[in-house]
Design a protein around this motif. Structure first.
Motif, short mmCIF file in Angstrom:
data_model
loop_
_atom_site.label_atom_id
_atom_site.label_comp_id
_atom_site.label_asym_id
_atom_site.label_seq_id
_atom_site.Cartn_x
_atom_site.Cartn_y
_atom_site.Cartn_z
N VAL A 37 3.55 -45.03 14.16
CA VAL A 37 3.00 -44.37 15.63
C VAL A 37 2.28 -43.16 14.72
CG1 VAL A 37 3.73 -43.09 17.69
CG2 VAL A 37 5.21 -45.10 16.74
N ILE A 38 0.96 -43.26 15.56
CA ILE A 38 -0.01 -41.99 15.30
C ILE A 38 -0.17 -41.25 16.40
CG2 ILE A 38 -2.30 -41.43 14.02
CD1 ILE A 38 -2.06 -44.50 13.16
N GLY A 39 0.24 -39.94 16.23
CA GLY A 39 0.13 -38.87 17.22
C GLY A 39 1.56 -38.61 17.85
N ALA A 40 1.94 -37.38 17.82
CA ALA A 40 3.09 -36.91 18.28
C ALA A 40 3.10 -35.77 19.41
CB ALA A 40 3.71 -36.21 16.94
N GLY A 41 1.96 -36.05 20.24
CA GLY A 41 2.12 -35.32 21.40
C GLY A 41 3.07 -35.84 22.44
N LYS A 42 2.30 -35.71 23.94
CA LYS A 42 3.21 -36.13 25.05
C LYS A 42 3.06 -37.61 25.16
CE LYS A 42 3.06 -32.18 27.80
NZ LYS A 42 2.68 -31.65 29.23
N ARG A 59 12.52 -49.63 12.96
CA ARG A 59 12.12 -48.89 11.94
C ARG A 59 10.73 -48.13 12.42
NH1 ARG A 59 10.17 -50.42 6.37
NH2 ARG A 59 10.45 -52.19 7.23
N VAL A 60 10.65 -46.98 12.49
CA VAL A 60 9.45 -46.27 12.96
C VAL A 60 8.84 -45.25 11.87
CG1 VAL A 60 8.11 -45.27 14.84
CG2 VAL A 60 9.97 -47.11 15.50
N THR A 61 7.81 -44.93 11.79
CA THR A 61 6.96 -43.86 11.01
C THR A 61 6.39 -43.03 11.94
OG1 THR A 61 7.40 -44.76 8.73
CG2 THR A 61 5.77 -43.05 8.92
N VAL A 62 6.53 -41.94 12.36
CA VAL A 62 5.47 -40.98 12.96
C VAL A 62 4.70 -40.49 12.09
CG1 VAL A 62 5.30 -39.65 15.08
CG2 VAL A 62 7.31 -41.27 15.00
N ILE A 63 3.24 -40.45 12.32
CA ILE A 63 2.52 -39.44 11.58
C ILE A 63 1.38 -38.76 12.67
CG2 ILE A 63 0.33 -39.62 10.12
CD1 ILE A 63 1.37 -42.26 9.10
N ALA A 64 1.67 -37.31 12.42
CA ALA A 64 0.60 -36.44 13.10
C ALA A 64 0.75 -34.99 12.67
CB ALA A 64 1.30 -36.20 14.55
N ARG A 65 -0.34 -34.16 12.91
CA ARG A 65 -0.50 -32.77 12.31
C ARG A 65 0.38 -31.94 13.24
NH1 ARG A 65 -6.97 -31.98 11.52
NH2 ARG A 65 -6.63 -33.19 13.44
N GLU A 66 0.29 -32.19 14.69
CA GLU A 66 1.16 -31.30 15.44
C GLU A 66 2.20 -32.32 16.15
OE1 GLU A 66 -1.58 -29.74 18.33
OE2 GLU A 66 -2.36 -28.52 16.75
N ILE A 67 3.47 -31.90 16.09
CA ILE A 67 4.73 -32.68 16.53
C ILE A 67 5.44 -31.81 17.41
CG2 ILE A 67 6.68 -34.07 15.50
CD1 ILE A 67 5.22 -33.90 12.94
N LEU A 68 5.72 -32.55 18.52
CA LEU A 68 6.63 -31.90 19.33
C LEU A 68 7.91 -31.76 19.08
CD1 LEU A 68 5.25 -33.60 22.93
CD2 LEU A 68 5.00 -31.46 22.27
N PRO A 69 8.79 -30.93 19.59
CA PRO A 69 10.25 -30.73 19.11
C PRO A 69 11.05 -31.75 19.70
CG PRO A 69 9.33 -28.67 20.04
CD PRO A 69 8.41 -29.70 20.39
N GLU A 70 10.58 -32.59 20.76
CA GLU A 70 11.54 -33.61 21.22
C GLU A 70 11.56 -34.96 20.20
OE1 GLU A 70 9.95 -31.35 24.83
OE2 GLU A 70 9.46 -32.02 22.85
N ILE A 71 10.35 -35.03 19.54
CA ILE A 71 10.07 -36.14 18.42
C ILE A 71 10.90 -35.81 17.24
CG2 ILE A 71 8.48 -37.17 16.76
CD1 ILE A 71 6.36 -37.22 19.11
N LEU A 74 14.55 -36.60 18.44
CA LEU A 74 14.81 -38.40 18.32
C LEU A 74 14.82 -38.70 17.03
CD1 LEU A 74 12.08 -39.65 20.95
CD2 LEU A 74 14.70 -39.90 20.97
N ALA A 75 14.37 -38.16 16.04
CA ALA A 75 14.28 -38.57 14.51
C ALA A 75 15.56 -38.12 14.01
CB ALA A 75 13.17 -37.91 13.87
N ALA A 76 16.22 -36.92 14.51
CA ALA A 76 17.44 -36.30 14.03
C ALA A 76 18.47 -37.33 14.39
CB ALA A 76 17.59 -35.01 14.39
N ASN A 77 18.38 -38.05 15.52
CA ASN A 77 19.31 -38.63 16.07
C ASN A 77 19.39 -40.27 15.72
OD1 ASN A 77 20.75 -36.79 17.30
ND2 ASN A 77 19.43 -36.70 19.13
N ASN A 78 18.18 -40.39 14.99
CA ASN A 78 17.67 -41.94 14.52
C ASN A 78 17.57 -41.86 13.33
OD1 ASN A 78 16.80 -44.71 14.50
ND2 ASN A 78 16.49 -44.67 16.71
N LYS A 79 18.37 -42.74 12.37
CA LYS A 79 18.17 -42.65 11.03
C LYS A 79 16.67 -43.47 10.68
CE LYS A 79 21.45 -46.37 9.91
NZ LYS A 79 22.65 -46.72 9.32
N ASN A 80 16.58 -44.44 11.69
CA ASN A 80 15.46 -45.48 11.22
C ASN A 80 14.09 -44.84 11.51
OD1 ASN A 80 17.14 -47.47 10.42
ND2 ASN A 80 17.51 -48.05 12.33
N VAL A 81 13.86 -43.43 12.13
CA VAL A 81 12.63 -42.94 12.43
C VAL A 81 12.26 -41.75 11.41
CG1 VAL A 81 11.59 -41.53 14.19
CG2 VAL A 81 12.94 -43.15 14.87
#
Length: 506
Positions: A37-42, A59-71, A74-81
């Motif tokens: 997933v590219i982009g970590a805004g709304k 199994r998800v990888t999120v790539i972005a320069r600016e990342i929302l705290p909600e993301i 989610l990553a903290a609660n999901n080991k596959n993110v």
């Protein structure tokens, strides 16, 4: 999720010239793939949430320069993110199986598409249908059942409304049906054709087409039998009246109360058929106003409801409208509460002059409830289902026996308000009501010495005569008008009964 093949891409404009929506729907096992997933805004948060909601083990990888705290949450609660804070580079897709982008940079979006296609990957670009190989659908999720909705990118709003409709109309209990069908399929013996035939028979009701307005010969036959039976009874009674003097004397000796309750039972059953409630409260209120003690009034109501609820429960059972898990939770506590309430009320029959105002207070409350429902017919939304089903059944059965009614008003309304599906709740409550009424009636009959049998017989016969035509009448009368009228009458009679008791005491 709906995919569009990477080769021979078709634009939305070209699709609209064809046969409509030409997208091919598939369901993907995301837990076996690597999604980038590219982009970590709304928008990126919305896409990531949709993926994890439908496939929590993805199994998800999120790539972005600016990342929302909600993301990050989610990553903290999901080991596959995995979240990577950096600008997108083409090599980020080297180990990807699926690509989703949620950025507002058009040049970056085109670069992501080109990088994905170079690697033969399918890509979704948020709000850019012309750049998408697949669309993320609106999803209806009920246990093992999942329905994806696509409008071919035309109107996400329409897809959302259809999703809301299906979520409301498809009961959560459909998952129980799927489990039963799975067990049935596993246990079926025979060849493939035989198994298909049996499974089709078991699920025929789910695809039953609506009946046409053509004449219903079975219904006409039932009505013919009913009317013929009534005519025979009337002719026999008239013949007896003129030919048998003893019969005239017997009729004259019948307590007039029988005729009052005969008419009242007929009217109350018609009202109940029109609005689906209030038979118990109207019958009990009328009985108390006629001087019938609370225990005898409650017995009359429950005896007259045994047959009607038995038939209704059987029909709901045949239509598959019974949630058996809910039924088991309600039945035993409901019977215990009903028998206990009937026993206590029968034991206090000698003190009926003191128990009557309490029952009148109860019918007053139910009358107010009927009025409130008449003016507020919109069901309340509730996210959480009621948990203490057994306690609800115990209390509902007790109050129903003591007050002469209320099982439907209390149990059914509470289940629906608590998030239970209306059709399954109604079928379950109707079937369980048969056993509640039966056990209450047996307790009353065993305990009471003087039960005002003229009133009881009139109420039973009157309600039985009304039952075949009550449903027809319900389609021709405004239920709101009836509910208002019933509520006002019940409230006024209950207040009158309480006031008379207070005057006597003072």
């Amino acid at each position: 999720m709906t995919l569009l093949p990477n080769d021979n891409k078709v634009t939305p404009a070209e699709q609209s010239k064809g046969t409509g929506n030409e997208l091919f729907p598939v369901f993907i096992k995301l837990h076996q793939l690597h999604t980038v997933v590219i982009g970590a805004g709304k928008v990126g948060l919305e896409k990531l949430t949709a993926v994890l909601t439908n496939s929590p083990q993805a199994r998800v990888t999120v790539i972005a320069r600016e990342i929302l705290p909600e993301i990050h949450a989610l990553a903290a609660n999901n080991k596959n993110v995995t979240v990577i804070n950096k600008a997108f580079a083409e090599y980020d897709l080297d180990k990807a199986d699926l690509v989703i982008a949620g950025t507002n940079d058009n040049n970056l979006n085109e670069y992501i598409v080109q990088a994905a296609h170079d690697r033969k990957l399918l890509v979704n670009i948020a709000d850019k249908p012309e750049l998408c190989d697949f669309y993320l659908s609106s999803i209806v999720h009920k246990g093992n059942l999942k329905i994806a909705i696509s409008t071919n990118g035309k109107s996400p709003t329409i897809a959302k409304r259809i999703k809301e409709f299906l979520n409301r109309e498809i009961p959560d209990e459909i998952d129980d049906t799927l489990e039963h069908m799975s067990a049935l399929r596993d246990n079926l013996k025979g060849d493939f054709a035989y198994k298909v035939k049996k499974l089709n028979e078991a699920t025929a009701i789910l695809s039953a087409a609506p009946r046409k307005a053509a004449p219903n010969h079975k219904m006409l036959l039932r009505w013919g039998i009913w009317l013929t039976s009534i005519a025979c009874i009337v002719i026999s009674l008239v013949s007896l009246w003129y030919k048998e003097p003893d019969f005239q004397a017997y009729v004259r000796d019948i307590d007039p109360m029988f005729y009052y309750f005969l008419g009242a039972g007929f009217v109350f059953a018609m009202i109940d058929g029109a609005i689906g409630m209030s038979y118990g409260v109207t019958s009990t209120t009328f009985s108390l106003s006629m001087g019938v003690p609370p225990a005898s009034a409650s017995m009359a109501v429950h005896l007259s409801e045994v047959l009607s609820n038995g038939i209704a429960g059987w029909m709901h059972y045949r239509m598959g409208n019974v949630n058996w898990k809910l039924f088991k939770l309600l039945l035993i506590p409901g019977i215990i509460g009903a028998v206990t309430g009937a026993y206590l009320l029968s034991s206090l029959e000698h003190y009926s002059q003191y128990t009557r105002p309490f029952v009148s207070a109860y019918t007053l409350i139910l009358g107010i409830v009927i009025l409130s429902k008449a003016f507020n017919r919109k069901p309340k939304k509730s996210a959480d289902k009621i948990k203490k089903i057994s306690l609800l059944g115990l209390g509902g059965g007790f109050i129903d026996a003591v007050g002469g009614g209320g099982w439907g008003s209390i149990v059914l309304s509470t289940l629906i308000a608590g998030g239970r599906h209306a059709r399954f709740s109604l079928g379950t409550v109707k079937l369980s009501r048969f056993f509640i009424a039966l056990m209450s009636s047996l307790t009353f009959v065993t305990m009471l010495k003087s039960a005002h049998w003229d009133a009881v017989a009139g109420l039973i016969i009157g309600s039985a005569l009304a039952s075949p035509i009550a449903a027809k009448i319900s389609n021709r009368i405004s239920s709101k008008v009836i509910m208002v009228a019933v509520g006002i009458i019940v409230v006024l009679i209950s207040i009158r009964s309480i006031a008379n008791f207070v005057i006597k005491v003072l």
